[in-house]
Design a protein around this motif. Structure first.
Motif, short mmCIF file in Angstrom:
data_model
loop_
_atom_site.label_atom_id
_atom_site.label_comp_id
_atom_site.label_asym_id
_atom_site.label_seq_id
_atom_site.Cartn_x
_atom_site.Cartn_y
_atom_site.Cartn_z
N SER A 17 0.83 -1.20 0.00
CA SER A 17 0.00 0.00 0.00
C SER A 17 0.87 1.26 0.00
CB SER A 17 -0.93 0.00 1.21
OG SER A 17 -1.75 1.12 1.19
N LYS A 18 1.86 1.27 0.85
CA LYS A 18 2.72 2.45 0.99
C LYS A 18 3.57 2.70 -0.25
CE LYS A 18 6.42 4.40 3.84
NZ LYS A 18 7.24 4.21 5.04
N TYR A 19 4.27 1.69 -0.72
CA TYR A 19 5.24 1.89 -1.79
C TYR A 19 4.66 1.75 -3.20
CZ TYR A 19 8.58 1.77 2.00
OH TYR A 19 9.26 2.03 3.16
N ARG A 20 3.61 1.00 -3.34
CA ARG A 20 3.01 0.83 -4.68
C ARG A 20 1.83 1.78 -4.86
NH1 ARG A 20 1.19 0.94 -8.76
NH2 ARG A 20 1.19 -0.51 -10.49
N GLY A 21 1.36 2.35 -3.74
CA GLY A 21 0.30 3.34 -3.84
C GLY A 21 -1.08 2.76 -4.08
N ILE A 22 -1.30 1.55 -3.62
CA ILE A 22 -2.61 0.92 -3.77
C ILE A 22 -3.34 1.05 -2.44
CG2 ILE A 22 -3.83 -1.25 -4.28
CD1 ILE A 22 -1.28 -2.14 -5.81
N GLU A 23 -4.60 1.44 -2.49
CA GLU A 23 -5.38 1.63 -1.28
C GLU A 23 -5.40 0.35 -0.44
OE1 GLU A 23 -9.30 3.14 -2.21
OE2 GLU A 23 -8.44 4.41 -3.78
N PRO A 24 -5.28 0.49 0.90
CA PRO A 24 -5.22 -0.70 1.77
C PRO A 24 -6.35 -1.70 1.56
CG PRO A 24 -4.69 1.26 3.01
CD PRO A 24 -5.13 1.73 1.65
N ASN A 25 -7.58 -1.21 1.38
CA ASN A 25 -8.71 -2.14 1.19
C ASN A 25 -8.56 -2.93 -0.11
OD1 ASN A 25 -9.25 0.28 -0.28
ND2 ASN A 25 -11.44 -0.19 -0.29
N LYS A 26 -8.02 -2.30 -1.14
CA LYS A 26 -7.80 -3.01 -2.41
C LYS A 26 -6.66 -4.02 -2.29
CE LYS A 26 -9.66 0.54 -5.41
NZ LYS A 26 -9.39 1.48 -6.50
N VAL A 27 -5.64 -3.66 -1.51
CA VAL A 27 -4.54 -4.61 -1.27
C VAL A 27 -5.09 -5.82 -0.55
CG1 VAL A 27 -2.37 -5.02 -0.06
CG2 VAL A 27 -2.71 -2.85 -1.26
#
Length: 172
Positions: free
Chosen positions: A82-92
């Protein structure tokens, strides 16, 4: 979708609607090509990867997670993705669950931190990553076509300088 695009959905960007303070780099950013470059790169890369995603029946986000974990095994938690790839936590979380169910990822406990879960790609991911590497090589060779090795090196240096400056801004 090429990087020659000048108009974003019939909305032409000009100096009056950019709302950027008067600074020496403003002229660079006024050019629509500069503004759309990164998005066009991402869109084009995703379009190039679409056949792989279809063949393995995974979303682009799930595919991106597998590529990220393969390329950056040191960032192996959902929080890292989430932090480094920029994907929202719920989507991760949703996509990791699916990737585990489909046998692409395994969850491993981290000794000494029972709350932390390491995500590890299975052997099933290797063949997919071989396909991704082929697409990626073709993609970047096309994107950088016409540039000399020196041009590419300079470009990489400029990108690194910009990244370093952006990092400084985060701490102001």
């Amino acid at each position: 979708m090429g990087i020659d695009r000048f108009v974003l959905s019939s909305y032409t960007i000009n100096s009056s609607n950019l709302n950027i303070p008067n600074w020496k780099g403003r002229e660079v950013l006024k050019n629509i090509k500069s503004i759309l470059l990164l998005r066009d790169l991402v869109d084009s890369y995703e379009a190039a990867c679409k056949p792989i995603c279809r063949s393995i029946k995974l979303s682009q986000t799930a595919f991106d997670i597998l590529v990220f974990l393969t390329d950056h095994p040191e960032y192996d938690t959902a929080k890292d993705i989430s932090k480094y790839r920029g994907i929202e936590p719920n989507k991760v979380s949703f996509n990791v669950e699916r990737l585990v169910e489909e046998g692409y990822l395994e969850r491993h406990s981290v000794p000494g931190d029972r709350r932390k879960v390491q995500l590890v790609c299975t052997k099933k991911v290797q063949a997919i990553m071989e396909q991704e590497r082929e697409i990626s090589e073709k993609f970047y060779s096309t994107v950088l076509e016409g540039m000399s090795a020196e041009d590419i090196s300079k470009f990489e240096q400029y990108v690194q300088i910009i990244c370093n400056n952006i990092e400084k801004l985060k701490h102001i």
